[in-house]
Design a protein around this motif. Structure first.
Motif, PDB file in Angstrom:
ATOM      1  N   THR A 119     -50.496   7.672   1.275  1.00 13.74           N
ATOM      2  CA  THR A 119     -51.504   7.467   1.178  1.00 13.74           C
ATOM      3  C   THR A 119     -53.000   7.844   0.420  1.00 13.74           C
ATOM      4  N   ARG A 120     -52.748   8.809   1.322  1.00 16.70           N
ATOM      5  CA  ARG A 120     -54.031   9.573   0.537  1.00 16.70           C
ATOM      6  C   ARG A 120     -54.707  10.226  -1.042  1.00 16.70           C
ATOM      7  N   ARG A 121     -53.018   9.980  -1.413  1.00 15.44           N
ATOM      8  CA  ARG A 121     -52.883  10.400  -3.395  1.00 15.44           C
ATOM      9  C   ARG A 121     -52.568   8.828  -3.724  1.00 15.44           C
ATOM     10  N   GLY A 122     -52.533   7.857  -3.252  1.00 13.23           N
ATOM     11  CA  GLY A 122     -52.764   6.217  -4.290  1.00 13.23           C
ATOM     12  C   GLY A 122     -51.760   6.087  -4.234  1.00 13.23           C
ATOM     13  N   GLY A 123     -50.733   6.396  -3.239  1.00 13.96           N
ATOM     14  CA  GLY A 123     -49.480   5.310  -3.450  1.00 13.96           C
ATOM     15  C   GLY A 123     -49.556   4.571  -2.190  1.00 13.96           C
ATOM     16  N   GLY A 124     -47.638   4.038  -2.597  1.00 19.14           N
ATOM     17  CA  GLY A 124     -47.810   2.288  -1.888  1.00 19.14           C
ATOM     18  C   GLY A 124     -46.069   2.647  -1.177  1.00 19.14           C
ATOM     19  N   TYR A 125     -45.923   1.230  -0.417  1.00 20.73           N
ATOM     20  CA  TYR A 125     -44.584   1.114  -0.531  1.00 20.73           C
ATOM     21  C   TYR A 125     -43.926   1.378  -1.391  1.00 20.73           C
ATOM     22  N   ALA A 126     -43.931   1.306  -2.465  1.00 16.69           N
ATOM     23  CA  ALA A 126     -42.426   1.929  -3.617  1.00 16.69           C
ATOM     24  C   ALA A 126     -42.649   3.017  -2.717  1.00 16.69           C
ATOM     25  N   ASP A 127     -43.987   4.375  -3.604  1.00  9.82           N
ATOM     26  CA  ASP A 127     -43.391   5.250  -3.806  1.00  9.82           C
ATOM     27  C   ASP A 127     -42.944   6.120  -1.772  1.00  9.82           C
ATOM     28  N   PHE A 128     -43.497   5.353  -0.745  1.00  9.61           N
ATOM     29  CA  PHE A 128     -42.802   5.954   0.320  1.00  9.61           C
ATOM     30  C   PHE A 128     -41.565   5.872   0.383  1.00  9.61           C
ATOM     31  N   ALA A 129     -40.728   4.588   0.147  1.00  9.57           N
ATOM     32  CA  ALA A 129     -39.543   4.167   0.351  1.00  9.57           C
ATOM     33  C   ALA A 129     -38.809   5.082  -0.762  1.00  9.57           C
ATOM     34  N   ARG A 130     -38.881   5.160  -1.731  1.00  5.31           N
ATOM     35  CA  ARG A 130     -38.542   5.857  -2.997  1.00  5.31           C
ATOM     36  C   ARG A 130     -38.208   7.385  -2.611  1.00  5.31           C
ATOM     37  N   SER A 131     -38.992   7.434  -2.083  1.00  5.40           N
ATOM     38  CA  SER A 131     -39.209   9.304  -2.247  1.00  5.40           C
ATOM     39  C   SER A 131     -38.597   9.449  -0.603  1.00  5.40           C
ATOM     40  N   ARG A 132     -38.731   8.852   0.622  1.00  5.06           N
ATOM     41  CA  ARG A 132     -37.906   9.386   1.740  1.00  5.06           C
ATOM     42  C   ARG A 132     -36.132   8.589   1.493  1.00  5.06           C
ATOM     43  N   THR A 133     -35.662   7.632   0.964  1.00  6.78           N
ATOM     44  CA  THR A 133     -34.851   7.205   0.977  1.00  6.78           C
ATOM     45  C   THR A 133     -33.990   8.357   0.026  1.00  6.78           C
ATOM     46  N   SER A 134     -34.693   8.161  -1.219  1.00  2.00           N
ATOM     47  CA  SER A 134     -33.842   9.406  -1.613  1.00  2.00           C
ATOM     48  C   SER A 134     -33.361  10.326  -1.633  1.00  2.00           C
ATOM     49  N   ARG A 135     -34.241  11.328  -0.280  1.00  2.67           N
ATOM     50  CA  ARG A 135     -34.411  11.842   0.243  1.00  2.67           C
ATOM     51  C   ARG A 135     -33.009  12.459   1.126  1.00  2.67           C
ATOM     52  N   LEU A 136     -32.765  11.609   1.150  1.00  2.00           N
ATOM     53  CA  LEU A 136     -31.378  11.236   2.436  1.00  2.00           C
ATOM     54  C   LEU A 136     -29.820  10.209   1.618  1.00  2.00           C
ATOM     55  N   LEU A 137     -30.395  10.258   0.481  1.00  2.00           N
ATOM     56  CA  LEU A 137     -28.948   9.586  -0.771  1.00  2.00           C
ATOM     57  C   LEU A 137     -28.388  10.553  -1.150  1.00  2.00           C
ATOM     58  N   ARG A 138     -29.028  10.904  -2.301  1.00  2.00           N
ATOM     59  CA  ARG A 138     -28.734  12.892  -2.738  1.00  2.00           C
ATOM     60  C   ARG A 138     -27.593  13.111  -2.457  1.00  2.00           C
ATOM     61  N   PRO A 139     -27.564  13.843  -0.879  1.00  2.00           N
ATOM     62  CA  PRO A 139     -27.266  14.873  -0.443  1.00  2.00           C
ATOM     63  C   PRO A 139     -25.837  13.394   0.321  1.00  2.00           C
TER      64      PRO A 139
ATOM     65  N   ARG B 147     -27.028  22.246  -2.177  1.00  2.00           N
ATOM     66  CA  ARG B 147     -27.996  22.637  -3.844  1.00  2.00           C
ATOM     67  C   ARG B 147     -28.264  21.012  -3.341  1.00  2.00           C
ATOM     68  N   PHE B 148     -26.971  19.919  -2.699  1.00  2.00           N
ATOM     69  CA  PHE B 148     -27.885  18.555  -2.886  1.00  2.00           C
ATOM     70  C   PHE B 148     -28.776  17.800  -2.853  1.00  2.00           C
ATOM     71  N   ASP B 149     -29.590  18.859  -1.229  1.00  2.00           N
ATOM     72  CA  ASP B 149     -30.056  18.293  -0.210  1.00  2.00           C
ATOM     73  C   ASP B 149     -31.179  19.122  -0.344  1.00  2.00           C
ATOM     74  N   ALA B 150     -31.708  18.966  -1.529  1.00  2.00           N
ATOM     75  CA  ALA B 150     -32.685  20.104  -1.736  1.00  2.00           C
ATOM     76  C   ALA B 150     -34.017  18.922  -1.785  1.00  2.00           C
ATOM     77  N   ALA B 151     -35.643  18.944  -1.128  1.00  2.00           N
ATOM     78  CA  ALA B 151     -36.814  18.208  -1.112  1.00  2.00           C
ATOM     79  C   ALA B 151     -37.450  18.356  -2.646  1.00  2.00           C
ATOM     80  N   ARG B 152     -37.748  17.416  -2.972  1.00  2.00           N
ATOM     81  CA  ARG B 152     -38.092  17.755  -4.258  1.00  2.00           C
ATOM     82  C   ARG B 152     -39.446  16.425  -3.906  1.00  2.00           C
ATOM     83  N   PRO B 153     -40.807  17.061  -4.684  1.00  2.00           N
ATOM     84  CA  PRO B 153     -42.256  16.568  -4.641  1.00  2.00           C
ATOM     85  C   PRO B 153     -41.791  14.687  -5.126  1.00  2.00           C
ATOM     86  N   THR B 154     -43.135  14.697  -3.924  1.00  2.00           N
ATOM     87  CA  THR B 154     -43.067  12.832  -3.981  1.00  2.00           C
ATOM     88  C   THR B 154     -44.073  11.890  -5.860  1.00  2.00           C
ATOM     89  N   VAL B 155     -43.341  11.571  -6.752  1.00  2.00           N
ATOM     90  CA  VAL B 155     -44.512  11.488  -7.278  1.00  2.00           C
ATOM     91  C   VAL B 155     -45.139  10.306  -7.479  1.00  2.00           C
TER      92      VAL B 155
END
Length: 443
Positions: free
Chosen positions: A95-115, A367-375
Motif C-alpha cells: 500500500t505504501r508503494r501504491g499497489g493494490g489487491y492484485a499486487d498483493f494476491a499475485r506476489s503472495r500466491t506466486s511465492r507459494l505456487l512456484r515450489p 532454487r525454486f523457493d526463492a523470494a522475488r521482489p513485488t512488482v
C-alpha cells in the motif's frame, strides 16, 4: 567475495536485518514447519495386510495412548498466526508503494505456487510413468496419494491470501471483534454438525483458520504483545481448560490430528476443539516471546534461523517423498511393533534417514523457493481475485484426490463436487494464468 558474504546468502541476509524486524516470527515459522515434518515422520507406520500388500497407517490409531502428544505436535495454528502477521506487513508495504489487491494476491500466491508447481509436476510425471508401466499399486499408489495430502494447508493458506485485504480492513475497524465473531460462528457450525447437519462442517475451514489468521493481525499491530504476561497466561489457561473440557465431557476426540477409524476428526474439517487448542498454543507462544527474542539477538542463532527459513517450505513439500524413499529402501518394514521399546529405539534411525533424504531433495529443489521482489502494476483486482480463488480450489483438490489411479479416473470430493487430478491441475493452471493476465495488461 566468499559465499558467506555473497548477496542473498544467509550470512548477508542476517547481517542486513533491519533493527525493527520481529525475529521471533521467523523462528516460529521454522519451528512450526519443522515440528509438522517431524510429527508426520513419527506418525507414519507401514503395515502389511494378509495378502502381503504394504500400506501406511497412523501410529495414533495403533497406539491410542500416544494421542495426547498431538497437543504439542499439532502446531499448524502457529503457522497461520505467522501468516496473518506476514500478510499484514506485506499489505502495509504494498500500500505504501501504491499497489493494490492484485499486487498483493499475485506476489503472495506466486511465492507459494512456484515450489508447489515443481513438486506437483515431478509427482505427476512419476504417476504417469507408474500408470503406464502397470506399477500404480501397492506402496507406489499409497505414495502417489499420500505425498500431496499436506497440500491441504497450502490450499487453505491461499484462500486466506485471497481474503486478507478484506479481512485486514475488517481488522482495522473491529479489531479483536473479528476473531471472536469467527470463533462464535465456528461454535454454531459445530452445533449444527453434531445435530444432523454434517455438511456444514466444511465452513470451519474458513472460520477456524480465519480466526487464527486474524490473531496474526493482532500480533502485527502489537495488540497481543501489549497484553503482556497477563493476556498470555489467560489465553494459555483458558484455551487449555477448554481443550480438556471439550475432549473429555464434549464430543471431540483427544487427538488434534485425524486418526484412521475415528468418527470425528478435529482437523478435517477443524473443530472448536482445535480452535481452543490454537488459543492455548498462541498463549504459550506469547509467553516464550521474551526469552526467545533475547536468544535470537545472538548472531549465530539468527543466521541459522535465516538459513532455515530459506529451506523450510521446500523441506515441507518434499518430506513425505523422502519418507517413502526410506520405506522403499527398508522394504516397507515398520522397524518394530509400534509403541514398543524396540520401535522407539529405532525412531532416531528412522528420523535421521528421512532427514538425510529430505536434505538431498532440498539441495535439488531449493532454487525454486526463492523470494522475488513485488512488482507494483496497479492491475485490476477482479482477475487476481478469480485467480486466487481458482488456485485455492485447485490445490485443495490436488491434496484430496492425489495422483494414485491417475489414468483410472479416480475422484475425490472438492468441498461437495467430485473432481479428478487433471481437473484440479487445470484449476491451478487457470488460476495462475488469471493472476498474471492483469499484470500483463497493466504493463
Amino acid at each position: 567475495m566468499t559465499s558467506a558474504t555473497m548477496p542473498g546468502s544467509a550470512a548477508a541476509l542476517a547481517a542486513a536485518t533491519p533493527a525493527g524486524r520481529d525475529r521471533y516470527v521467523d523462528l516460529l515459522r521454522v519451528v512450526s514447519l519443522g515440528v509438522v515434518i517431524a510429527g508426520h515422520w513419527l506418525m507414519a507406520v507401514p503395515v502389511r495386510d494378509a495378502g502381503g500388500t504394504t500400506r501406511v497407517t497412523n501410529v495414533l490409531a495403533l497406539v491410542p495412548v500416544l494421542q495426547p502428544m498431538t497437543w504439542l505436535l499439532q502446531v499448524m495454528p502457529v503457522f497461520f498466526l505467522v501468516g496473518g502477521f506476514a500478510h499484514a506487513t506485506a499489505l502495509a508495504s504494498i500500500t505504501r508503494r501504491g499497489g493494490g489487491y492484485a499486487d498483493f494476491a499475485r506476489s503472495r500466491t506466486s511465492r507459494l505456487l512456484r515450489p508447489t508447481a515443481v513438486f506437483a509436476g515431478v509427482w505427476l510425471v512419476l504417476a504417469l510413468a507408474a500408470a503406464l508401466a502397470g506399477q500404480d499399486h501397492g506402496l507406489v499408489r499409497v505414495a502417489l496419494r499420500t505425498v500431496v495430502q499436506p497440500l491441504w494447508f497450502l490450499g487453505v493458506y491461499l484462500g486466506l491470501v485471497a481474503l486478507a485485504p478484506v479481512m485486514w480492513r475488517l481488522h482495522r475497524r473491529f479489531g479483536a471483534g473479528v476473531p471472536v465473531a469467527l470463533l462464535a460462528s465456528a461454535i454454531v457450525v459445530d452445533v449444527l454438525r453434531f445435530h444432523g447437519h454434517p455438511q456444514v462442517a466444511i465452513l470451519n475451514l474458513l472460520l477456524v483458520w480465519g480466526a487464527v489468521h486474524q490473531l496474526g493481525f493482532l500480533y502485527a499491530d502489537g495488540t497481543l504483545q501489549r497484553g503482556g504476561h497477563k493476556l498470555a497466561l489467560l489465553l494459555t489457561g483458558a484455551g487449555l481448560a477448554a481443550v480438556v473440557l471439550l475432549t473429555t465431557v464434549g464430543p471431540y476426540p483427544v487427538s488434534m490430528v485425524g486418526v484412521p477409524g475415528e468418527k470425528v476428526s478435529n482437523m478435517s474439517p477443524p473443530t472448536v476443539a482445535l480452535a481452543a487448542h490454537a488459543v492455548w498454543l498462541i498463549g504459550l507462544v506469547l509467553l516464550l516471546r521474551g526469552p526467545a527474542t533475547r536468544w535470537l539477538a545472538r548472531a549465530r542463532v539468527w543466521k541459522a534461523v535465516v538459513a532455515a527459513n530459506g529451506l523450510a517450505m521446500t523441506a515441507f513439500l518434499w518430506h513425505l517423498s523422502a519418507a517413502f524413499v526410506v520405506l522403499v529402501a527398508i522394504g516397507g518394514l515398520s522397524l518394530g511393533e509400534p509403541g514398543t521399546a524396540a520401535w522407539w529405539a529405532t525412531r532416531p534411525l528412522w528420523l535421521g534417514a528421512a532427514a538425510l533424504v529430505t536434505a538431498l531433495l532440498v539441495l535439488v529443489f531449493r532454487r525454486f523457493d526463492a523470494a522475488r521482489p513485488t512488482v507494483i502494476t496497479s492491475a485490476a483486482s477482479w482477475p487476481a481475485a478469480i485467480g486466487a480463488a481458482l488456485c485455492t480450489l485447485g490445490v485443495l483438490g490436488v491434496s484430496a484426490v492425489g495422483f494414485g489411479g491417475l489414468l483410472d479416473g479416480r475422484t475425490a470430493l472438492l468441498l461437495v463436487v467430485p473432481v479428478t487430478a487433471p481437473v484440479t491441475i487445470a484449476l491451478v493452471a487457470a488460476g495462475a494464468g488469471m493472476l498474471r493476465i492483469g499484470a500483463r495488461k497493466s504493463r
